[in-house]
Design an enzyme around this catalytic site. Structure first.
Site, short mmCIF file in Angstrom:
data_model
loop_
_atom_site.label_atom_id
_atom_site.label_comp_id
_atom_site.label_asym_id
_atom_site.label_seq_id
_atom_site.Cartn_x
_atom_site.Cartn_y
_atom_site.Cartn_z
N SER A 99 1.67 0.24 2.49
CA SER A 99 1.00 -0.60 3.48
C SER A 99 -0.51 -0.40 3.35
O SER A 99 -1.06 -0.62 2.28
CB SER A 99 1.50 -0.28 4.89
OG SER A 99 0.94 -1.15 5.84
N THR A 100 -1.16 0.07 4.39
CA THR A 100 -2.62 0.21 4.38
C THR A 100 -3.07 1.12 3.24
O THR A 100 -2.62 2.25 3.13
CB THR A 100 -3.10 0.79 5.72
OG1 THR A 100 -2.54 0.04 6.78
CG2 THR A 100 -4.61 0.76 5.81
N HIS A 125 2.83 -4.45 2.37
CA HIS A 125 2.56 -5.25 3.56
C HIS A 125 1.33 -6.13 3.29
O HIS A 125 0.22 -5.62 3.11
CB HIS A 125 2.28 -4.36 4.77
CG HIS A 125 3.47 -3.57 5.21
ND1 HIS A 125 3.37 -2.49 6.07
CD2 HIS A 125 4.79 -3.69 4.93
CE1 HIS A 125 4.56 -2.00 6.28
NE2 HIS A 125 5.45 -2.70 5.60
N MET A 218 0.27 2.79 7.49
CA MET A 218 0.42 3.09 8.91
C MET A 218 1.87 2.91 9.34
O MET A 218 2.58 2.12 8.76
CB MET A 218 -0.42 2.14 9.77
CG MET A 218 -1.89 2.17 9.56
SD MET A 218 -2.72 1.16 10.81
CE MET A 218 -2.53 -0.47 10.11
N ASP A 221 7.48 2.33 8.69
CA ASP A 221 8.30 1.50 7.81
C ASP A 221 8.61 2.24 6.51
O ASP A 221 7.71 2.79 5.88
CB ASP A 221 7.57 0.19 7.51
CG ASP A 221 8.45 -0.81 6.76
OD1 ASP A 221 9.68 -0.69 6.85
OD2 ASP A 221 7.88 -1.71 6.10
#
Length: 285
Positions: A99-100, A125, A218, A221
């Site tokens: 993600s991030t 993401h 973050m 998930d």
């Protein structure tokens, strides 16, 4: 402006961008040089509150989780001098979630893997329309072929399949082969695509050697999916805090017992093939 900002005064930056093809390409470059996240620009006055809510969620989550801001020249080199070699026994499937900070991490990882790598499936993401530009960028710098999955592709060695934005990516059996599938199901952990959806689908595959990696991001998930993968006999690797932009998703996987290994990005390429050696050796035995 972002390049100069990150060089002289590294600052957490969230990009708000249109979802045009040109805008998505620019946003991928912004993520590569240090932006924390990208949020699609409102399409009209009625979508402004949704964007505002998403911005609030991102800022609060970043503040709660903590993050690192790297200068552009401190990012891993996109092209390693010598990619990792493929060992004699390296058959199976690689599954990656991020993600991030993941756009940089995935690029750093894939550029250090060889062209003849086992098939790779990736969930990052990212908004719809951005994933195609992301896949095209990776395809230009990575030894293997990289494509945005359209669903229904038979998995092939030397190819990485990126989950399309706003769709879940799964892996399913098709006779004796494996193929991708895309689904429009509800978001999981407020994400579509979601890492957990991919990981759980891979965990249901029987007799397939799997190495799964959960990178920077973050939230939680992918953590439950890694637990399921480890219980199913897969080798699982969580990114070490020292190389994470946000030590959220890997931290959750470690805390829940889903991570069989913890490693930095630089260590991961060789570790992936060590894991495949063990998996394939155990099958032969």
């Amino acid at each position: 402006f972002l390049r100069k900002l990150m060089e002289h005064r590294p600052t957490p930056v969230i990009i708000v961008s249109s979802v045009t093809q040109a805008g998505s390409s620019a946003s991928i470059e912004a993520l590569r040089i240090g932006a924390i996240d990208v949020i699609p620009k409102p399409g009209g006055p009625y979508s402004v509150p949704q964007v505002a809510d998403r911005l609030k969620q991102r800022i609060r989550a970043l503040r709660a989780t903590g993050y690192k801001v790297a200068r552009p020249d401190s990012a891993p080199a996109p092209r390693p001098a010598v990619p990792a070699a493929v060992p004699r026994r390296a058959n199976g499937l690689v599954a990656i979630g991020a993600s991030t900070g993941g756009t940089q991490a995935i690029e750093a990882l894939l550029t250090r893997l060889p062209a003849d790598v086992p098939p790779i499936v990736v969930v990052q993401h990212m908004p719809a329309n951005f994933t195609r530009a992301f896949a095209e960028r990776l395809d230009g710098v990575c030894p293997m072929r990289v494509v945005e999955s359209a669903g229904g592709e038979l998995l092939e060695r030397g190819t990485a399949y990126i989950a399309p934005g706003d769709f879940h990516l799964v892996v399913e059996r098709f006779g004796v082969q494996l193929r991708t599938g895309v689904r429009q199901g509800p978001p999981v952990h407020h994400q579509r695509p979601a890492v957990d959806v991919l990981f759980h689908s891979v965990a249901r595959l029987k007799g397939v050697p799997v190495v799964a990696l959960l990178l920077t991001g973050m939230g939680a998930d992918g953590a439950d999916g890694m637990v399921a993968l480890r219980q199913a006999g897969a080798e699982t690797i969580a990114e070490d805090e020292h190389s994470c932009v946000v030590f959220g998703m890997p931290k959750e996987a470690i805390a829940r017992g889903g991570a069989g290994h913890v490693a930095t990005l630089l260590r991961m390429p060789s570790l992936v093939f060590e894991c495949f050696e063990r998996l394939n050796a155990s099958r032969v035995a």
